[in-house]
Design a protein around this motif. Structure first.
Motif, short mmCIF file in Angstrom:
data_model
loop_
_atom_site.label_atom_id
_atom_site.label_comp_id
_atom_site.label_asym_id
_atom_site.label_seq_id
_atom_site.Cartn_x
_atom_site.Cartn_y
_atom_site.Cartn_z
N THR A 26 0.81 -1.22 0.00
CA THR A 26 0.00 0.00 0.00
C THR A 26 0.85 1.27 0.00
O THR A 26 0.31 2.37 -0.03
CB THR A 26 -0.94 0.04 1.22
OG1 THR A 26 -0.17 -0.07 2.42
CG2 THR A 26 -1.95 -1.09 1.16
N ASP A 50 -3.40 -3.55 6.72
CA ASP A 50 -4.79 -3.16 6.89
C ASP A 50 -5.54 -3.38 5.58
O ASP A 50 -5.37 -2.63 4.63
CB ASP A 50 -4.86 -1.69 7.30
CG ASP A 50 -6.28 -1.21 7.53
OD1 ASP A 50 -7.21 -2.02 7.38
OD2 ASP A 50 -6.46 -0.02 7.86
N ALA A 52 -8.44 -2.72 4.65
CA ALA A 52 -9.26 -1.59 4.23
C ALA A 52 -8.49 -0.64 3.32
O ALA A 52 -9.05 -0.03 2.41
CB ALA A 52 -9.79 -0.84 5.45
N LYS A 53 -7.17 -0.53 3.56
CA LYS A 53 -6.35 0.38 2.76
C LYS A 53 -6.15 -0.12 1.33
O LYS A 53 -5.76 0.65 0.46
CB LYS A 53 -4.99 0.59 3.43
CG LYS A 53 -5.04 1.47 4.66
CD LYS A 53 -3.64 1.77 5.17
CE LYS A 53 -3.66 2.74 6.34
NZ LYS A 53 -2.31 3.04 6.84
N LEU A 55 -8.51 -1.43 -0.58
CA LEU A 55 -9.72 -1.29 -1.40
C LEU A 55 -9.55 -0.20 -2.45
O LEU A 55 -9.94 -0.36 -3.60
CB LEU A 55 -10.93 -0.99 -0.51
CG LEU A 55 -11.31 -2.09 0.49
CD1 LEU A 55 -12.48 -1.64 1.35
CD2 LEU A 55 -11.64 -3.38 -0.24
N TYR A 56 -8.96 0.91 -2.06
CA TYR A 56 -8.72 2.02 -2.98
C TYR A 56 -7.78 1.58 -4.10
O TYR A 56 -8.00 1.87 -5.28
CB TYR A 56 -8.13 3.19 -2.20
CG TYR A 56 -7.69 4.36 -3.06
CD1 TYR A 56 -8.63 5.24 -3.60
CD2 TYR A 56 -6.34 4.58 -3.33
CE1 TYR A 56 -8.23 6.32 -4.37
CE2 TYR A 56 -5.94 5.66 -4.11
CZ TYR A 56 -6.88 6.52 -4.62
OH TYR A 56 -6.49 7.57 -5.40
N ARG A 71 -3.04 -10.56 4.31
CA ARG A 71 -2.84 -9.72 5.47
C ARG A 71 -1.63 -10.25 6.22
O ARG A 71 -1.56 -11.43 6.57
CB ARG A 71 -4.07 -9.74 6.39
CG ARG A 71 -3.95 -8.77 7.55
CD ARG A 71 -4.91 -9.06 8.70
NE ARG A 71 -4.55 -8.28 9.86
CZ ARG A 71 -3.58 -8.59 10.71
NH1 ARG A 71 -2.87 -9.70 10.52
NH2 ARG A 71 -3.31 -7.82 11.76
#
Length: 354
Positions: A26, A50, A52-53, A55-56, A71
């Motif tokens: 990321t 993470d 969630a990071k 997804l972008y 992960r």
């Protein structure tokens, strides 16, 4: 003569698509490296702390069934076992970007315990996973120009700076110059990585990255771009880092994000690659850098820098990398142009310039 079975097996091996693991997927270099590997047809295991990071980034990375996300946390031993399993090589890009810490009564103990030891542990946890995998043939470690100095032991400028011009750890502890925490974490984690690799038969190569510019995929503007554009933004922390680099090196050395990723891949696959490699497309003195920034982004607020002397800056040499056959695609003007264009599109810089 080879038997028919041996020939067929050799053909299958040549046709097999290599799988590479990228840690820190990321981050600036990590996210672009994942994109580049996928663009070139490789299979990729991308590790993230993470989910969630990611997804972008999933919307920006090429849509592909050749990408798997894992992960993983460098501080958890065994956390990378699944990510590196079956991989041909690992790009260890993940790193702490902590440049300084707040002063306290025992700052050295704090930095050693909470930053350096943690970074070294994470690096060794990854290398242990590579050892367990039995499939990883090479690890490419992302190092930094912060581990290099253009001054000799007497404080005089070297005419040419190469991979042997390493900053002394004792000097960093003693002076605690701007960015010293990051310098120590890079120096000591790289040293620990090579020691472990040599003792355990791991083929390790490191890429000494200079200031990276150009477009980016990350949700936030990367630190290296904030450093590069600090004469425009006036950010005191990042301008201090840029000035400290100039003081230590006599100039600012630059590389485009595409070239640094290409260098990582080149060193992963070149049979004769070994040791450390500086990756620098060009270097220029601070006044020249500010001049180029001003030409690209006209603003009355841009920070002026005086040319203190007529010193010809030391050459930050990428000769070792070039001698292997690597060529750079982008020069300083390209890097600055694409960096500013990307930051205008992102909204980090204002479109209403003077």
């Amino acid at each position: 003569m080879e038997s028919q079975e041996e020939i067929l097996e050799g053909n299958r091996e040549r046709e097999r698509v290599p799988t590479y693991c990228v840690t820190g997927a990321t981050g600036y270099i990590g996210s672009w490296l994942v994109k580049t590997l996928l663009d070139r047809g490789y299979k990729v295991h991308a590790t993230i702390r993470d989910p969630a990071k990611s997804l972008y980034l999933l919307s920006l990375w090429p849509s592909s069934n050749r990408l798997r996300l894992f992960r993983a946390d460098l501080q958890e031993e065994g956390s990378f076992d699944e990510a590196v399993k079956g991989c041909d090589g690992v790009f260890h890009v993940a790193a702490s970007m902590k440049f300084s810490v707040l002063a306290n009564e025992d700052i050295e103990t704090y930095v050693q315990t909470n930053i350096i030891d943690v970074t070294i542990k994470g690096t060794l946890n990854l290398l242990k996973a590579c050892l367990k995998s039995k499939s990883v043939k090479r690890v490419v470690f992302t190092s930094s120009i912060s581990t290099i100095t253009a001054k000799d032991n007497s404080g005089n400028w070297r005419p040419v700076v190469d991979e042997s011009c390493q900053t002394h750890v004792d000097h960093v502890w003693k002076t605690k110059a701007i960015g010293w925490v990051y310098v120590l974490s890079k120096l000591l984690s790289e040293e620990a990585a090579f020691k472990f690799a040599n003792e355990n038969g791991i083929d390790l190569v490191s890429v000494i990255t200079t200031t990276v510019g150009g477009p980016f995929l990350t949700f936030d503007v990367p630190s290296s771009i904030r450093v590069l554009l600090s004469p425009i933004t006036g950010d005191p922390e990042f301008f201090g880092i840029l000035s400290a680099v100039n003081t230590r090196m006599g100039s600012i050395s630059l590389v485009h994000i595409e070239d640094i990723c290409s260098a990582h891949m080149f060193l992963m696959e070149h049979a004769k690659a070994e040791g450390r490699y500086i990756c620098c497309a060009q270097n220029c003195k601070m006044p020249k850098l500010v001049e180029l920034l001003a030409e690209e982004y006209s603003s009355s607020h841009i920070r002026s820098v005086e040319n203190e002397n007529d010193l010809v800056p030391p050459e930050i040499s990428s000769k070792k990398l070039r001698n292997l056959g690597f060529n750079y695609k982008y020069g300083v003007e390209d890097i600055i142009h694409q960096t500013i264009t990307s930051c205008l599109d992102y909204g980090f810089l204002s479109q209403n310039v003077e």
